[in-house]
Enzyme design. Structure first.
Site, PDB file in Angstrom:
ATOM      1  N   ASP A   1       0.849  -1.192   0.000  1.00  0.00           N
ATOM      2  CA  ASP A   1       0.000   0.000   0.000  1.00  0.00           C
ATOM      3  C   ASP A   1       0.889   1.249   0.000  1.00  0.00           C
ATOM      4  O   ASP A   1       0.578   2.240  -0.654  1.00  0.00           O
ATOM      5  CB  ASP A   1      -0.881   0.053   1.251  1.00  0.00           C
ATOM      6  CG  ASP A   1      -1.814  -1.133   1.375  1.00  0.00           C
ATOM      7  OD1 ASP A   1      -2.985  -1.028   1.026  1.00  0.00           O
ATOM      8  OD2 ASP A   1      -1.345  -2.188   1.830  1.00  0.00           O
TER       9      ASP A   1
ATOM     10  N   ASN B   1      -4.393  -5.129   6.866  1.00  0.00           N
ATOM     11  CA  ASN B   1      -3.118  -5.783   7.185  1.00  0.00           C
ATOM     12  C   ASN B   1      -2.804  -5.704   8.681  1.00  0.00           C
ATOM     13  O   ASN B   1      -2.260  -6.637   9.260  1.00  0.00           O
ATOM     14  CB  ASN B   1      -1.990  -5.130   6.405  1.00  0.00           C
ATOM     15  CG  ASN B   1      -2.046  -5.469   4.935  1.00  0.00           C
ATOM     16  OD1 ASN B   1      -2.334  -6.603   4.572  1.00  0.00           O
ATOM     17  ND2 ASN B   1      -1.788  -4.490   4.084  1.00  0.00           N
TER      18      ASN B   1
ATOM     19  N   THR C   1      -7.315  -0.546  -1.935  1.00  0.00           N
ATOM     20  CA  THR C   1      -6.256  -1.571  -1.935  1.00  0.00           C
ATOM     21  C   THR C   1      -6.214  -2.313  -0.600  1.00  0.00           C
ATOM     22  O   THR C   1      -5.179  -2.855  -0.217  1.00  0.00           O
ATOM     23  CB  THR C   1      -4.874  -0.954  -2.249  1.00  0.00           C
ATOM     24  OG1 THR C   1      -4.536  -0.049  -1.195  1.00  0.00           O
ATOM     25  CG2 THR C   1      -4.862  -0.233  -3.580  1.00  0.00           C
TER      26      THR C   1
ATOM     27  N   PHE D   1      -6.399 -12.148   0.398  1.00  0.00           N
ATOM     28  CA  PHE D   1      -6.558 -11.485   1.697  1.00  0.00           C
ATOM     29  C   PHE D   1      -7.651 -10.408   1.731  1.00  0.00           C
ATOM     30  O   PHE D   1      -8.529 -10.430   2.597  1.00  0.00           O
ATOM     31  CB  PHE D   1      -5.207 -10.885   2.133  1.00  0.00           C
ATOM     32  CG  PHE D   1      -5.258 -10.186   3.460  1.00  0.00           C
ATOM     33  CD1 PHE D   1      -5.217 -10.894   4.658  1.00  0.00           C
ATOM     34  CD2 PHE D   1      -5.370  -8.798   3.529  1.00  0.00           C
ATOM     35  CE1 PHE D   1      -5.276 -10.242   5.883  1.00  0.00           C
ATOM     36  CE2 PHE D   1      -5.431  -8.138   4.738  1.00  0.00           C
ATOM     37  CZ  PHE D   1      -5.385  -8.858   5.922  1.00  0.00           C
ATOM     38  N   ASN D   2      -7.606  -9.436   0.819  1.00  0.00           N
ATOM     39  CA  ASN D   2      -8.539  -8.298   0.911  1.00  0.00           C
ATOM     40  C   ASN D   2      -9.997  -8.749   0.829  1.00  0.00           C
ATOM     41  O   ASN D   2     -10.870  -8.183   1.490  1.00  0.00           O
ATOM     42  CB  ASN D   2      -8.276  -7.277  -0.210  1.00  0.00           C
ATOM     43  CG  ASN D   2      -6.992  -6.509   0.020  1.00  0.00           C
ATOM     44  OD1 ASN D   2      -6.476  -6.466   1.136  1.00  0.00           O
ATOM     45  ND2 ASN D   2      -6.469  -5.920  -1.039  1.00  0.00           N
TER      46      ASN D   2
ATOM     47  N   HIS E   1       1.471  -5.957  -5.098  1.00  0.00           N
ATOM     48  CA  HIS E   1       0.023  -6.046  -5.344  1.00  0.00           C
ATOM     49  C   HIS E   1      -0.589  -4.664  -5.607  1.00  0.00           C
ATOM     50  O   HIS E   1      -1.136  -4.392  -6.673  1.00  0.00           O
ATOM     51  CB  HIS E   1      -0.704  -6.612  -4.119  1.00  0.00           C
ATOM     52  CG  HIS E   1      -0.196  -7.913  -3.597  1.00  0.00           C
ATOM     53  ND1 HIS E   1      -0.365  -9.097  -4.263  1.00  0.00           N
ATOM     54  CD2 HIS E   1       0.457  -8.225  -2.444  1.00  0.00           C
ATOM     55  CE1 HIS E   1       0.151 -10.086  -3.551  1.00  0.00           C
ATOM     56  NE2 HIS E   1       0.660  -9.582  -2.443  1.00  0.00           N
ATOM     57  N   ASP E   2      -0.564  -3.847  -4.550  1.00  0.00           N
ATOM     58  CA  ASP E   2      -1.363  -2.612  -4.577  1.00  0.00           C
ATOM     59  C   ASP E   2      -0.909  -1.586  -5.611  1.00  0.00           C
ATOM     60  O   ASP E   2      -1.752  -0.896  -6.202  1.00  0.00           O
ATOM     61  CB  ASP E   2      -1.405  -2.000  -3.164  1.00  0.00           C
ATOM     62  CG  ASP E   2      -2.120  -2.914  -2.176  1.00  0.00           C
ATOM     63  OD1 ASP E   2      -2.869  -3.805  -2.633  1.00  0.00           O
ATOM     64  OD2 ASP E   2      -1.935  -2.744  -0.960  1.00  0.00           O
TER      65      ASP E   2
HETATM   66  C1  BDR Z   1      -3.353  -7.731  -0.461  1.00  0.00           C
HETATM   67  O1  BDR Z   1      -3.409  -8.020   0.926  1.00  0.00           O
HETATM   68  C2  BDR Z   1      -2.457  -7.262   1.634  1.00  0.00           C
HETATM   69  O2  BDR Z   1      -1.610  -8.112   2.303  1.00  0.00           O
HETATM   70  C3  BDR Z   1      -1.724  -6.415   0.619  1.00  0.00           C
HETATM   71  O3  BDR Z   1      -1.542  -5.098   1.113  1.00  0.00           O
HETATM   72  C4  BDR Z   1      -2.599  -6.433  -0.605  1.00  0.00           C
HETATM   73  O4  BDR Z   1      -3.528  -5.365  -0.600  1.00  0.00           O
HETATM   74  C5  BDR Z   1      -2.727  -8.902  -1.196  1.00  0.00           C
HETATM   75  O5  BDR Z   1      -3.456 -10.055  -0.976  1.00  0.00           O
HETATM   76 CA    CA Z   2      -3.334  -3.523   0.903  1.00  0.00          CA
END
Ligand code: BDR
Ligand code: CA
Length: 312
Positions: free
Chosen positions: A15, A40, A126, A168-169, A242-243
């Site tokens: 992020d 997170n 994100t 995760f998100n 990722h973000d």
């Molecule tokens: C997402 O989950 C978090 O760990 C990261 O910031 C990203 O947004 C990846 O799965």
């Molecule tokens: Ca994130």
């Protein structure tokens, strides 16, 4: 032309890099506000982290807001095992000069969208989608004001990173994700299928280490810490960015290949909670509700990142 965006995040090292990329791009992006959500690490830390990151980029104008401290219906989960106890481990934590606005993130999102023209605002979430879904639930009239939702979340071919099938998100707040994916506005979704194509390498870290400014130095520290978890888990060389894919897409959409797909979110099953059923091959016949990113020009992505980190 500048695009008006609201960033909603849960820093998190990736992020942080996403924010650095956004703040490095004032010609293309008009950041109306940065919101924090529990993800997170708990909200207490993500809201402090956005202010620390604001200080690092030298931000004086963009307001910061604290949002929801828990998911809509589930217990949620945090990921200190990935990001460290502070979420942005890899840099020194300090008391930020930037202060949060007294208004909450959900209120800010609603007010900003309500006073915008139709399709004027791009949302860039994100983290878990709790703030965005809460705003939609509280004031559905914001929907036509959203031009696009450019989000990091979900997984198809890569499988999950928190359970075998969930990213995760989406896993943290599947009910919020369901609301967002069903909201009827244009969505560009950057899930693990594409974010796992942009792991950092020692060459990338080397390029960043040669940039002499505080943001690049912070990036180097953050990425060095963040890389260790994925290296152990996936056997990759470095950290998955990722973000930053969301902002890279806004800056240069040509870096990515996206396909219109129907995407549904699992909210019932214990086994597959938070799974994103991405209908890549159109098996269901259901209409597409999102563009699913599945390929990225890796070199172009890192060239963009290094170029923008050099701007500070
Ligand atoms: C997402 O989950 C978090 O760990 C990261 O910031 C990203 O947004 C990846 O799965
Ligand atoms: Ca994130």
């Amino acid at each position: 032309m500048q695009r008006k965006i609201i960033i909603d995040c849960d820093p998190g090292q990736d992020d942080a890099l996403m924010l650095f990329l956004a703040f490095a791009s004032p010609e293309e992006l008009d950041i109306l506000g940065v919101c924090a959500v529990t993800g997170n690490v708990p909200l207490e830390k993500t809201k402090r982290n956005i202010c620390i990151l604001s200080d690092i980029v030298g931000n004086k104008n963009v307001p910061m807001f604290a949002g929801c401290d828990k998911p809509l219906e589930t217990e949620g989960a945090t990921a200190e095992y990935v990001h460290g106890v502070d979420g942005i481990d890899g840099i020194d934590i300090f008391d930020p000069v930037t202060k949060l606005e007294p208004k909450g993130a959900v209120e800010f999102i609603i007010e900003t969208l309500m006073s915008a023209a139709d399709s004027e605002i791009t949302l860039v979430p994100t983290g878990p989608l709790t703030n965005i879904a809460t705003a939609i639930l509280r004031e559905p009239a914001i929907l036509p004001k959203i031009g696009e939702i450019v989000l990091m979340g979900g997984a198809l071919r890569e499988g999950g990173n928190v359970t075998p099938s969930a990213e995760f998100n989406i896993y943290v707040d599947p009910h919020a994700a369901k609301i967002v994916f069903e909201c009827g506005r244009p969505i560009a979704a950057f899930g693990l299928d594409v974010t796992h194509q942009v792991f950092t390498t020692s060459q990338v870290l080397d390029r960043i280490s040669k940039i002499d400014n505080p943001v690049a130095k912070a990036s180097y520290g953050l990425l060095s810490f963040f890389g260790r978890y994925d290296a152990e888990k996936y056997g990759t060389e470095g950290a998955p960015l990722h973000d930053p894919c969301t902002i890279a897409y806004l800056l240069n959409p040509e870096l990515f290949e996206l396909k219109p797909c129907n995407i549904r979110v699992e909210t019932e099953s214990q086994l597959t909670l938070g799974h994103t059923a991405v209908d890549f091959w159109g098996s269901t016949g259901l209409p597409a509700n999102a563009n699913w990113a599945h390929r990225v020009d890796r070199d172009g992505f890192f060239d963009l990142l290094v170029e923008r980190l050099s701007c500070f």
